[in-house]
Design a protein around this motif. Structure first.
Motif, PDB file in Angstrom:
ATOM      1  N   ARG A   1     -10.081  84.604 -49.297  1.00  0.00           N
ATOM      2  CA  ARG A   1      -9.846  85.301 -50.564  1.00  0.00           C
ATOM      3  C   ARG A   1      -8.442  84.973 -51.031  1.00  0.00           C
ATOM      4  NH1 ARG A   1     -11.273  91.520 -50.032  1.00  0.00           N
ATOM      5  NH2 ARG A   1     -10.755  91.529 -52.239  1.00  0.00           N
ATOM      6  N   VAL A   2      -8.288  84.863 -52.339  1.00  0.00           N
ATOM      7  CA  VAL A   2      -7.003  84.512 -52.930  1.00  0.00           C
ATOM      8  C   VAL A   2      -6.470  85.708 -53.710  1.00  0.00           C
ATOM      9  CG1 VAL A   2      -5.792  82.918 -54.474  1.00  0.00           C
ATOM     10  CG2 VAL A   2      -7.765  82.104 -53.145  1.00  0.00           C
ATOM     11  N   LEU A   3      -5.256  86.105 -53.393  1.00  0.00           N
ATOM     12  CA  LEU A   3      -4.574  87.157 -54.132  1.00  0.00           C
ATOM     13  C   LEU A   3      -3.741  86.488 -55.224  1.00  0.00           C
ATOM     14  CD1 LEU A   3      -3.997  90.205 -54.300  1.00  0.00           C
ATOM     15  CD2 LEU A   3      -2.020  89.805 -52.803  1.00  0.00           C
ATOM     16  N   VAL A   4      -3.865  86.962 -56.449  1.00  0.00           N
ATOM     17  CA  VAL A   4      -3.136  86.373 -57.585  1.00  0.00           C
ATOM     18  C   VAL A   4      -2.147  87.406 -58.118  1.00  0.00           C
ATOM     19  CG1 VAL A   4      -3.322  85.345 -59.874  1.00  0.00           C
ATOM     20  CG2 VAL A   4      -5.141  84.963 -58.183  1.00  0.00           C
TER      21      VAL A   4
ATOM     22  N   ILE B   1     -14.934  80.797 -55.449  1.00  0.00           N
ATOM     23  CA  ILE B   1     -13.787  81.328 -54.709  1.00  0.00           C
ATOM     24  C   ILE B   1     -13.509  82.752 -55.172  1.00  0.00           C
ATOM     25  CG2 ILE B   1     -11.319  81.045 -54.270  1.00  0.00           C
ATOM     26  CD1 ILE B   1     -11.743  78.046 -54.410  1.00  0.00           C
ATOM     27  N   ASN B   2     -13.222  83.623 -54.228  1.00  0.00           N
ATOM     28  CA  ASN B   2     -12.923  85.026 -54.534  1.00  0.00           C
ATOM     29  C   ASN B   2     -11.442  85.191 -54.857  1.00  0.00           C
ATOM     30  OD1 ASN B   2     -15.562  86.034 -54.008  1.00  0.00           O
ATOM     31  ND2 ASN B   2     -15.139  85.811 -51.826  1.00  0.00           N
ATOM     32  N   PHE B   3     -11.162  85.605 -56.079  1.00  0.00           N
ATOM     33  CA  PHE B   3      -9.801  85.878 -56.537  1.00  0.00           C
ATOM     34  C   PHE B   3      -9.678  87.360 -56.843  1.00  0.00           C
ATOM     35  CE2 PHE B   3     -10.507  81.453 -57.799  1.00  0.00           C
ATOM     36  CZ  PHE B   3      -9.303  80.838 -57.509  1.00  0.00           C
ATOM     37  N   ASP B   4      -8.547  87.952 -56.480  1.00  0.00           N
ATOM     38  CA  ASP B   4      -8.224  89.322 -56.862  1.00  0.00           C
ATOM     39  C   ASP B   4      -6.838  89.312 -57.495  1.00  0.00           C
ATOM     40  OD1 ASP B   4     -10.559  90.384 -55.778  1.00  0.00           O
ATOM     41  OD2 ASP B   4      -9.613  90.820 -53.851  1.00  0.00           O
ATOM     42  N   PHE B   5      -6.704  89.935 -58.651  1.00  0.00           N
ATOM     43  CA  PHE B   5      -5.411  90.022 -59.330  1.00  0.00           C
ATOM     44  C   PHE B   5      -4.700  91.299 -58.896  1.00  0.00           C
ATOM     45  CE2 PHE B   5      -7.515  86.930 -61.881  1.00  0.00           C
ATOM     46  CZ  PHE B   5      -6.512  86.176 -62.475  1.00  0.00           C
ATOM     47  N   VAL B   6      -3.391  91.195 -58.785  1.00  0.00           N
ATOM     48  CA  VAL B   6      -2.553  92.344 -58.466  1.00  0.00           C
ATOM     49  C   VAL B   6      -1.352  92.308 -59.411  1.00  0.00           C
ATOM     50  CG1 VAL B   6      -1.240  91.159 -56.648  1.00  0.00           C
ATOM     51  CG2 VAL B   6      -1.412  93.627 -56.613  1.00  0.00           C
TER      52      VAL B   6
END
Length: 167
Positions: free
Chosen positions: A37-40, A60-65
């Motif tokens: 997982r990719v943290l953005v 691809i799994n992206f999560d925004f923070v």
């Protein structure tokens, strides 16, 4: 942020040193999560670019923070850190200390530097290529972890403070 600030101070004739605050003793990651997982972490400057990258990589799994938000880094194998102006945030440094793979517009060791000059399509292509290059990795970024743990070692901090105060 550290080097950028030092350079700016040097340019106006102010002698400075980068002093990294020590990290608390504790648990650091020794592996990546089973699922990548990719943290953005980005701001309004780079959000359209990252939205386009996410759209181009549906598998691809992206999560925004955002600023001030907290995420459990155990769940992420990598981080994309694009902010204006480029600076090393505490959260980004924490990801590197925990061996996460990184892409950033910050020129720091092991930060996966990417130059973004306004050419949207070139930046998007470069980001996609870099993400693909580490997406399937199964081991932590050990070199980054060693480097940043050493930088934030309490003993190193104390030695540097002793040297500075004795001058």
């Amino acid at each position: 942020q550290d080097k950028t600030t030092k350079t700016a101070l040097d340019e106006v004739g102010i002698k400075s040193e980068v002093l990294h605050l020590p990290m608390e003793e504790g648990r650091f990651m020794t592996s990546l999560p089973p699922k990548s997982r990719v943290l953005v972490f980005t701001d309004e400057t780079y959000r359209p670019l990252m939205d386009a990258v996410v759209k181009a990589m549906p598998d691809i799994n992206f999560d925004f923070v955002g600023f001030g938000e907290m995420k459990d880094i155990d769940e992420y194998s990598s981080i994309i850190h694009l902010i204006n102006p480029p600076s090393m945030t505490g959260g980004f440094r924490n990801m590197l200390i925990n061996g996460r793979w990184a892409i950033s517009n910050v020129k720091e060791p092991y930060a996966g530097y990417i130059h973004i000059d306004g050419d949207f399509e070139a930046a998007k292509k470069s980001l996609v290529n870099k993400i693909e290059s580490f997406h399937e990795l199964t081991e932590i970024n050990k070199e980054a972890q060693i480097y940043y743990l050493h930088q934030h070692n309490p003993e190193s901090f104390h030695k540097m403070m002793e040297r500075i105060l004795s001058e």
